[in-house]
Design an enzyme around this catalytic site. Structure first.
Site, PDB file in Angstrom:
ATOM      1  N   ARG A  80       0.825  -1.204   0.000  1.00 27.94           N
ATOM      2  CA  ARG A  80       0.000   0.000   0.000  1.00 27.94           C
ATOM      3  C   ARG A  80       0.862   1.258   0.000  1.00 27.94           C
ATOM      4  NH1 ARG A  80      -4.001   1.465   4.933  1.00 27.94           N
ATOM      5  NH2 ARG A  80      -1.987   1.714   5.991  1.00 27.94           N
ATOM      6  N   TYR A  98      -6.270   9.501   0.231  1.00 27.20           N
ATOM      7  CA  TYR A  98      -6.509   8.099  -0.083  1.00 27.20           C
ATOM      8  C   TYR A  98      -7.543   7.540   0.881  1.00 27.20           C
ATOM      9  CZ  TYR A  98      -4.399   5.284   3.668  1.00 27.20           C
ATOM     10  OH  TYR A  98      -4.150   4.652   4.850  1.00 27.20           O
ATOM     11  N   PHE A 190       3.610   2.520   6.288  1.00 27.82           N
ATOM     12  CA  PHE A 190       3.834   3.765   5.548  1.00 27.82           C
ATOM     13  C   PHE A 190       3.124   4.938   6.207  1.00 27.82           C
ATOM     14  CE2 PHE A 190       2.258   6.757   2.378  1.00 27.82           C
ATOM     15  CZ  PHE A 190       3.408   7.102   1.680  1.00 27.82           C
ATOM     16  N   ASP A 191       1.839   4.754   6.565  1.00 24.75           N
ATOM     17  CA  ASP A 191       1.053   5.831   7.186  1.00 24.75           C
ATOM     18  C   ASP A 191       1.701   6.329   8.468  1.00 24.75           C
ATOM     19  OD1 ASP A 191      -0.567   4.019   5.598  1.00 24.75           O
ATOM     20  OD2 ASP A 191      -2.276   5.232   6.208  1.00 24.75           O
ATOM     21  N   THR A 192       2.031   5.368   9.334  1.00 28.22           N
ATOM     22  CA  THR A 192       2.582   5.730  10.640  1.00 28.22           C
ATOM     23  C   THR A 192       3.898   6.473  10.503  1.00 28.22           C
ATOM     24  OG1 THR A 192       1.543   3.776  11.632  1.00 28.22           O
ATOM     25  CG2 THR A 192       3.324   4.822  12.862  1.00 28.22           C
TER      26      THR A 192
END
Length: 426
Positions: A80, A98, A190-192
């Site tokens: 992702r 997103y 990735f988000d964190t």
């Protein structure tokens, strides 16, 4: 936002998918209908297919052919984070968002999510399932895992945002261009990682409470994802601890920061540095007094003072280097500590001289009197320490050879010589 060229949308919503042939078409059509009905600007929906092996690519291509605001993007590798980095890096829209393909998050939160980014007020925005006003329907297992993970982030990385893994986020493109190259993870972490780096650099993160309904058919593997996330927490935490991340690249590149404005009669950065130095100094003094009281039980006053002052001086130099004068990374760290020890020697002379004077005046002074004399001497040493730190140890880099400018030295005049995307946005 700056005026966009004809045909360039304001918002680009990415939907990352992997083998989602069942949910893809209803998700995209529902999202498209919602944006067409409620969003007041031009928009685009980008389907980011990462290595699907079912009919997902065919469905994505059909949707792109049927709906003019939809495009399909194919990647041959899973992840992702990889999909988001690739699509966001190539997008020309000023606001990038997103959401998960299952549309667990109520779409009514989309406009509140991106509005602060369109206005230029915030740099990133996230949906939060853990805010008090959020309405969430999900099982106890996922609830426990989500809250535990966010507690780990708060305890280990000092994160202040409430929900790292909600699949509902947005970022300004000018911010993404600087931030994404620093994010290593290409999967679920990735988000964190993106949020932790943004927060540590002082970027503004807007949170939106969301209504969220769990998808029981979710294909996310909880255990493996959790293990990968914990490895990511360890990697990022270690990098932050040793100063390996160049966060100064993100500190203030996005427009006028009131903390950088020149005040009449005040040298650039002095007001902010004084506040930081006072906070660090107050904590260092408490640390020093605690060490002195502990060492005094086993040493004479002079030796206890020297020991406590040495240990606290090393900690004080490190804290002022990073927090007060905005110096990050390992560059010249040893030199700064050596100069800090020279400043320590001057402080030692002041405090030791004060103790010697007290002993000469009163050979058996009470312990409380010793502490009072040391506090007064340390106040004088603190003023001198700040002046030496500012003029010698951490001088204004704008005036140093080579002309490098530190974050603390940026002013509207110096900033105007370095073009940045947001200069036209506010």
């Amino acid at each position: 936002m700056p005026v966009q060229a004809a045909g360039v949308p304001v918002l680009d919503v990415t939907v990352p998918v992997h083998n989602e042939e069942r949910d893809l078409e209803p998700c995209v059509r529902r999202l498209h209908e919602h944006l067409a009905r409620t969003f007041p600007y031009g928009f685009r929906i980008t389907i980011a297919d990462n290595a699907s092996t079912d009919s997902t690519p065919l469905i994505a291509a059909a949707l792109a052919g049927d709906l003019s605001e939809v495009r399909a993007f194919r990647l041959e590798e899973k992840g992702r984070g990889r999909a988001l980095r690739t699509v966001w890096s190539a997008s020309d829209a000023p606001v990038l968002a997103y959401m998960d393909v299952d549309l667990s998050t109520d779409l009514n939160a989309l406009l509140p999510l991106v509005a602060p980014l369109i206005s230029g007020h915030s740099d990133l925005a996230i949906g939060s399932r853990l805010a008090r006003s959020s309405r969430v329907v999900r099982g106890a297992k996922r609830e426990f895992i989500s809250r535990t993970y966010n507690l780990i982030l708060r305890g280990s990385l000092a994160a202040r945002f409430s929900d790292a893994q909600c699949g509902f986020k947005a970022i300004r493109r000018d911010v993404a261009q600087r931030l994404l190259p620093m994010v290593e993870d290409s999967g679920w972490f990735f988000d964190t990682e993106m949020l932790v780096l943004a927060e540590r650099a002082g970027l503004r993160i807007h949170e939106v409470p969301v209504d969220w309904v769990d998808d029981p058919a979710s294909t996310v593997h909880i255990v493996s994802t959790a293990m990968d996330d914990l490895k990511g927490v360890w990697r990022v935490g270690r990098a932050l601890a040793v100063g390996a991340l160049p966060l100064d690249r993100l500190s203030r590149p996005f427009g006028d920061d009131p903390r950088d404005r020149q005040l009449p009669g005040v040298p650039g950065g002095l007001a902010r540095q004084l506040v930081g130095f006072c906070v660090v100094g107050a904590l260092s003094t408490l640390f020093y007094l605690a060490l002195y009281a502990l060492a005094r039980t086993a040493m004479n006053p002079q030796l206890a003072n020297a020991t406590a002052l040495l240990v606290s001086a090393v900690a004080n130099t490190s804290a002022n280097r990073r927090l007060t004068f905005g110096v990050r990374g390992r560059d010249r760290a040893v030199r700064h500590q050596a100069q800090g020890l020279a400043v320590f020697a001057i402080g030692l002379a002041l405090t030791s001289g004060s103790l010697a004077a007290l002993d000469a005046a009163h050979a058996h002074a009470a312990h409380s009197t010793e502490v009072a004399v040391l506090v007064a001497a340390n106040l004088a040493a603190t003023v001198l320490r700040f002046l030496l730190f500012r003029a010698w140890v951490f001088p204004d880099r704008a005036n140093a050879p080579g002309g490098a400018t530190s974050p603390a030295a940026v002013t509207p005049e110096t900033a105007s010589s370095h073009p940045h995307p947001k200069g036209d946005a506010r």
